[in-house]
Design a protein around this motif. Structure first.
Motif, PDB file in Angstrom:
ATOM      1  N   GLY A  86       0.824  -1.203   0.000  1.00  0.00           N
ATOM      2  CA  GLY A  86       0.000   0.000   0.000  1.00  0.00           C
ATOM      3  C   GLY A  86       0.859   1.254   0.000  1.00  0.00           C
ATOM      4  O   GLY A  86       2.080   1.179   0.199  1.00  0.00           O
ATOM      5  N   ASP A 105      -3.056   6.227   1.504  1.00  0.00           N
ATOM      6  CA  ASP A 105      -3.850   6.997   0.527  1.00  0.00           C
ATOM      7  C   ASP A 105      -5.293   6.513   0.434  1.00  0.00           C
ATOM      8  O   ASP A 105      -6.146   7.166  -0.170  1.00  0.00           O
ATOM      9  N   ASN A 106      -5.607   5.371   1.071  1.00  0.00           N
ATOM     10  CA  ASN A 106      -7.007   4.936   1.143  1.00  0.00           C
ATOM     11  C   ASN A 106      -7.713   5.564   2.352  1.00  0.00           C
ATOM     12  O   ASN A 106      -8.819   5.168   2.703  1.00  0.00           O
TER      13      ASN A 106
ATOM     14  N   LYS B  41      -6.019  -1.759   5.814  1.00  0.00           N
ATOM     15  CA  LYS B  41      -7.132  -1.809   4.852  1.00  0.00           C
ATOM     16  C   LYS B  41      -8.360  -1.061   5.356  1.00  0.00           C
ATOM     17  O   LYS B  41      -8.530  -0.886   6.563  1.00  0.00           O
ATOM     18  N   THR B  42      -9.212  -0.690   4.427  1.00  0.00           N
ATOM     19  CA  THR B  42     -10.389   0.109   4.794  1.00  0.00           C
ATOM     20  C   THR B  42     -11.443  -0.749   5.499  1.00  0.00           C
ATOM     21  O   THR B  42     -11.392  -1.980   5.463  1.00  0.00           O
ATOM     22  N   LYS B  85     -14.282   2.557  -4.462  1.00  0.00           N
ATOM     23  CA  LYS B  85     -13.793   3.709  -3.693  1.00  0.00           C
ATOM     24  C   LYS B  85     -13.745   3.377  -2.197  1.00  0.00           C
ATOM     25  O   LYS B  85     -12.849   3.814  -1.483  1.00  0.00           O
ATOM     26  N   TYR B  88     -10.484   1.204  -1.952  1.00  0.00           N
ATOM     27  CA  TYR B  88      -9.159   1.764  -2.275  1.00  0.00           C
ATOM     28  C   TYR B  88      -8.981   3.239  -1.931  1.00  0.00           C
ATOM     29  O   TYR B  88      -7.871   3.753  -2.007  1.00  0.00           O
ATOM     30  N   GLY B  89     -10.067   3.922  -1.567  1.00  0.00           N
ATOM     31  CA  GLY B  89      -9.975   5.359  -1.351  1.00  0.00           C
ATOM     32  C   GLY B  89     -10.325   6.089  -2.634  1.00  0.00           C
ATOM     33  O   GLY B  89     -10.737   5.471  -3.622  1.00  0.00           O
ATOM     34  N   ILE B  94      -5.326   8.103  -5.649  1.00  0.00           N
ATOM     35  CA  ILE B  94      -4.454   7.066  -5.084  1.00  0.00           C
ATOM     36  C   ILE B  94      -3.373   6.667  -6.079  1.00  0.00           C
ATOM     37  O   ILE B  94      -3.458   6.977  -7.259  1.00  0.00           O
TER      38      ILE B  94
END
Lengths: 165, 166
Positions: A86, A105-106, B41-42, B85, B88-89, B94
């Motif tokens: 990442g 950046d996420n 991770k999101t 989105k 990954y943002g 990104i």
């Protein structure tokens, strides 16, 4: 006299507060300029690797390059090798709390608590996992996980075979 | 002997309950059981599925994302990009680049397939293939972290795994 001392104390505390602030950088150039505000292991190298070999091996690497901050890890749970790569927009360090924070950046923020910043045996804790920079531990973890060979060794191997980038 | 025993114990420890099942034999490793998994991770990421019989190492681990219910119950490119989105943002800001987003029909209905490239040279994961769709009317995504760029066999393999989910 007392007033002068009071002024001095206030000024000193303001300066201390200013220095205690979290320092952030976006790339290797900025890190070079502010390296004194970062842990020793990031002052001497722009790429640092940590490992963990107890029960479930983990290899983790942070790289501050000319234009990016890269975070990578791989871990093995039972038979599954789980890799991650990442990118962060900033890497920040607060000397008071000894917290190294990656702003991914996420939009995710990852905190590494620095327990020991001395390069040979530097140690950080990420989400309850104690990771050490000791090459013995890192290399053992990297060997189990594969694909995490030391970049210096890779560069030397590339040069030897004429494949250096 | 001790290593084998540890391995068996770990397999049992991490055989978490997946919110979805597969026709393939799988083991689910929840982010709640292995905390470092969720660190970078999101929030929609819920864990990683291990495919026991898969031979190719980079197709063995499949990241699983579960989203909150969406207004639409049919997949289209717009919804797919919204869900990507969440993984990954902001897609235009990104480092990773969404190369293609397409819709195909799977046993669970219209499904989205995205190819996300890593433009950084020598990246360990040069490509991610993400399939986004509905399983039992709930939106999910599976993500494959590929060690090399995909070919027809890889694409077929990833779709086959999606088709096995229920």
């Amino acid at each position: 006299m007392a007033l002068r001392f009071l002024c001095f104390a206030i000024t000193f505390s303001f300066i201390s507060m200013a220095f205690a602030e979290k320092v952030c950088v976006k790339n290797a150039k900025e890190l070079e300029a502010k390296k004194e505000s970062f842990p020793k292991f990031l002052q001497e190298k722009k790429e640092v690797s940590f490992g963990h070999t107890e029960i479930r091996p983990i290899a983790m690497r942070f790289q501050v390059t000319e234009d990016k901050i890269i975070a990578q890890y791989a871990l093995k749970v039972a038979f599954v090798r789980i890799p991650y790569v990442g990118y962060a927009t900033d890497i920040c360090y607060d000397k008071d709390t000894q917290e190294l924070v990656l702003a991914m950046d996420n939009k995710k923020q990852v905190t590494a608590k620095v327990i020991n910043d001395d390069p040979p045996n530097a140690t950080v804790i990420v989400r309850e996992h104690t990771l050490t920079r000791s090459s013995e531990v890192y290399n053992k973890a990297a060997k189990i996980l594969g694909g995490f060979e030391d970049s210096l060794q890779k560069t030397l191997a590339d040069k030897a075979t004429g494949g250096a980038q | 002997m001790i290593q084998a025993l540890t391995s068996i114990l770990l397999s049992l420890t991490f055989a978490g309950t997946a919110p979805i099942q597969s026709k393939e034999e799988i083991k689910f490793i929840s982010k709640n059981e292995e905390t470092i998994l969720g660190a970078f991770k999101t929030d929609p990421y819920i864990g990683t599925i291990g495919r026991i019989d898969e031979k190719r190492e980079d197709l063995t681990a499949v990241d699983l994302y579960a989203f909150k219910d969406t207004k639409k119950l049919t997949m289209d490119k717009g919804l797919c990009k919204d869900l990507l989105k969440q993984i990954y943002g902001p897609l235009d800001k990104i480092t990773l680049k969404v190369k293609t987003v397409s819709i195909f029909t799977s046993p669970t209905g219209k499904t989205c397939e995205a190819q996300i490239d890593d433009p950084v040279k020598n990246s360990q994961i040069p490509e991610r293939r993400t399939i986004v769709g509905f399983i039992k009317a709930k939106p999910y995504a599976i993500e494959f972290n590929l060690a090399k760029k995909s070919d027809a066999d890889t694409i077929e393999n990833t779709r086959k795994f999606w088709n096995s989910l229920r």
